[in-house]
Design a protein around this motif. Structure first.
Motif, PDB file in Angstrom:
ATOM      1  N   THR A  67       0.874  -1.181   0.000  1.00 34.30           N
ATOM      2  CA  THR A  67       0.000   0.000   0.000  1.00 34.30           C
ATOM      3  C   THR A  67       0.906   1.224   0.000  1.00 34.30           C
ATOM      4  O   THR A  67       2.129   1.083   0.085  1.00 34.30           O
ATOM      5  N   LEU A  72       0.061  -4.284   3.802  1.00 26.79           N
ATOM      6  CA  LEU A  72      -0.965  -4.932   4.612  1.00 26.79           C
ATOM      7  C   LEU A  72      -0.644  -6.417   4.614  1.00 26.79           C
ATOM      8  O   LEU A  72      -0.350  -6.985   3.558  1.00 26.79           O
ATOM      9  N   THR A 196       0.653  -3.934  14.289  1.00 27.53           N
ATOM     10  CA  THR A 196       0.080  -3.330  13.075  1.00 27.53           C
ATOM     11  C   THR A 196      -1.307  -2.714  13.317  1.00 27.53           C
ATOM     12  O   THR A 196      -2.006  -3.089  14.254  1.00 27.53           O
ATOM     13  N   GLY A 199      -6.372  -2.666   8.617  1.00 29.86           N
ATOM     14  CA  GLY A 199      -6.697  -1.923   7.405  1.00 29.86           C
ATOM     15  C   GLY A 199      -7.221  -2.830   6.304  1.00 29.86           C
ATOM     16  O   GLY A 199      -7.310  -4.054   6.473  1.00 29.86           O
ATOM     17  N   GLN A 215      -9.317  -8.381   5.609  1.00 29.66           N
ATOM     18  CA  GLN A 215      -8.585  -7.284   6.247  1.00 29.66           C
ATOM     19  C   GLN A 215      -7.210  -7.763   6.701  1.00 29.66           C
ATOM     20  O   GLN A 215      -6.952  -8.966   6.745  1.00 29.66           O
ATOM     21  N   LEU A 218      -1.664  -3.165   8.875  1.00 33.48           N
ATOM     22  CA  LEU A 218      -0.843  -2.198   8.139  1.00 33.48           C
ATOM     23  C   LEU A 218       0.463  -1.952   8.892  1.00 33.48           C
ATOM     24  O   LEU A 218       0.457  -1.721  10.111  1.00 33.48           O
TER      25      LEU A 218
END
Ligand SMILES: Cc1cc2nc3c(=O)[nH]c(=O)nc-3n(C[C@H](O)[C@H](O)[C@H](O)COP(=O)(O)O)c2cc1C
Length: 310
Positions: A67, A72, A196, A199, A215, A218
């Motif tokens: 990303t 992710l 993390t 995200g 999901q 991140l």
């Protein structure tokens, strides 16, 4: 120029360097062990991949996606189980000239206890508890999202091990300091922050999440400002109690690492940065030493938590 002593003390464990390699980003160290000439002298400690009681296959693919400024991941704690790690993997890496921390996970509080007990009887230098996992008995909410449950996990682990315990906090909470306070009261010897941030990435053509799990977490430079703030906030309560913090979240350069130390970290971790540069620890440590020498400090403890008011 004054020599700078790079050694630090983390939860009673002496590390030759404040630079550590983070859980999930070097597996069980098999590749580094095979890499001829890998410079372990820059690596204070290695946090092994998250380990559960039984072997786990992890999530279905895709499990990683890049990303902006980060990545992710939804690996899903793929691991061969604690018994296998202790019996078959640790014997192949324990001779390496660095420190090792197990990183433990579970679906129930009791599972954390059982995994900790297995690692207690092993050569690891300490145990890091990943409390970001879903608690199956409480509808899947992460252990780390409730200060009381987080404290219960820490107490359970502390009861079965005499090794130093580091609790790794999740940023996916309203107030991380409440969880920090609870795990300190429960007896954690150190804190890792942050794990993390949850995200999602979307494939617009398919109108579907990119990750097989929907999901993921991140990590990388995108989360550094969030991590810095959380480390600084945790330091306000952990510092006076003498509880060290392993600062992490997007650290790529020596400058990033020094910012975390000024915010209150005793040690720092490289995670996502290793995917681009597995040899990054040496570069980061050398840069930190150069910074410290310019400031005229004798060791890194002198820099910790020295952030001035705005
Ligand atoms: C691919 C991947 C796997 C990870 N696996 C684990 C894990 O098993 N246990 C854990 O506590 N943290 C795990 N993490 C979180 C990292 O250890 C680290 O806390 C987080 O990525 C923030 O640091 P970074 O931005 O430098 O990567 C993982 C991160 C990544 C990117």
């Amino acid at each position: 120029m004054k020599p700078l002593d790079t050694a630090i003390l983390l939860a009673g464990v002496p590390l030759a360097s404040p630079v550590t390699l983070l859980s999930g980003c070097v597996g069980f160290c098999e590749d580094l062990a095979r890499m001829e000439g890998f410079d372990f002298s820059a690596v204070g400690a290695i946090f092994l991949k998250g380990t559960t009681l039984q072997a786990r296959q992890g999530n279905r693919p895709p499990r990683v996606v890049e990303t902006q400024g980060g990545m992710l991941n939804a690996i899903g704690l793929q691991n061969p189980g604690a018994r296998h790690v202790v019996d078959h993997i640790l014997p192949t890496i324990q001779h390496l000239p660095t420190r090792f921390f197990a990183n433990i996970a579970g679906s129930t509080v009791a599972e954390y206890g059982e995994v900790a007990r297995i690692f207690d009887d092993s050569p690891v230098d300490g145990i890091e508890i990943n409390i970001s996992c879903p608690n199956v008995k409480e509808g899947g909410a992460a252990f780390g999202s409730d200060p009381k449950v987080a404290a219960h996990v820490v107490e359970t682990v502390k009861r079965v091990t005499s090794k130093p315990v580091i609790t790794k906090l999740s940023p996916n909470v309203t107030d991380i300091t409440r969880v920090a306070q609870a795990v300190i009261d429960a007896g954690t010897d150190a804190i890792s922050a942050i794990n993390t941030l949850m995200g999602m990435a979307i494939d617009l053509e398919k109108r579907r999440p990119v990750l097989g799990n929907g999901q993921g977490g991140l990590s990388g430079p995108a989360i550094k400002p969030v991590a810095l703030l959380q480390v600084w906030r945790i330091h306000q309560i952990a510092g006076p109690r003498g509880i060290p913090i392993v600062g992490q979240g997007g650290i790529t350069t020596a400058r990033d690492a020094m910012e975390f130390m000024v915010a209150g970290a005793t040690a720092i971790g490289l995670g996502t940065a290793l995917f681009r540069n597995p040899l990054g620890a040496r570069e980061v440590l050398d840069g930190m030493v150069a910074w410290g020498q310019r400031l005229g400090v004798a060791n890194f403890h002198e820099i910790r938590g020295t952030l001035n008011q705005p």
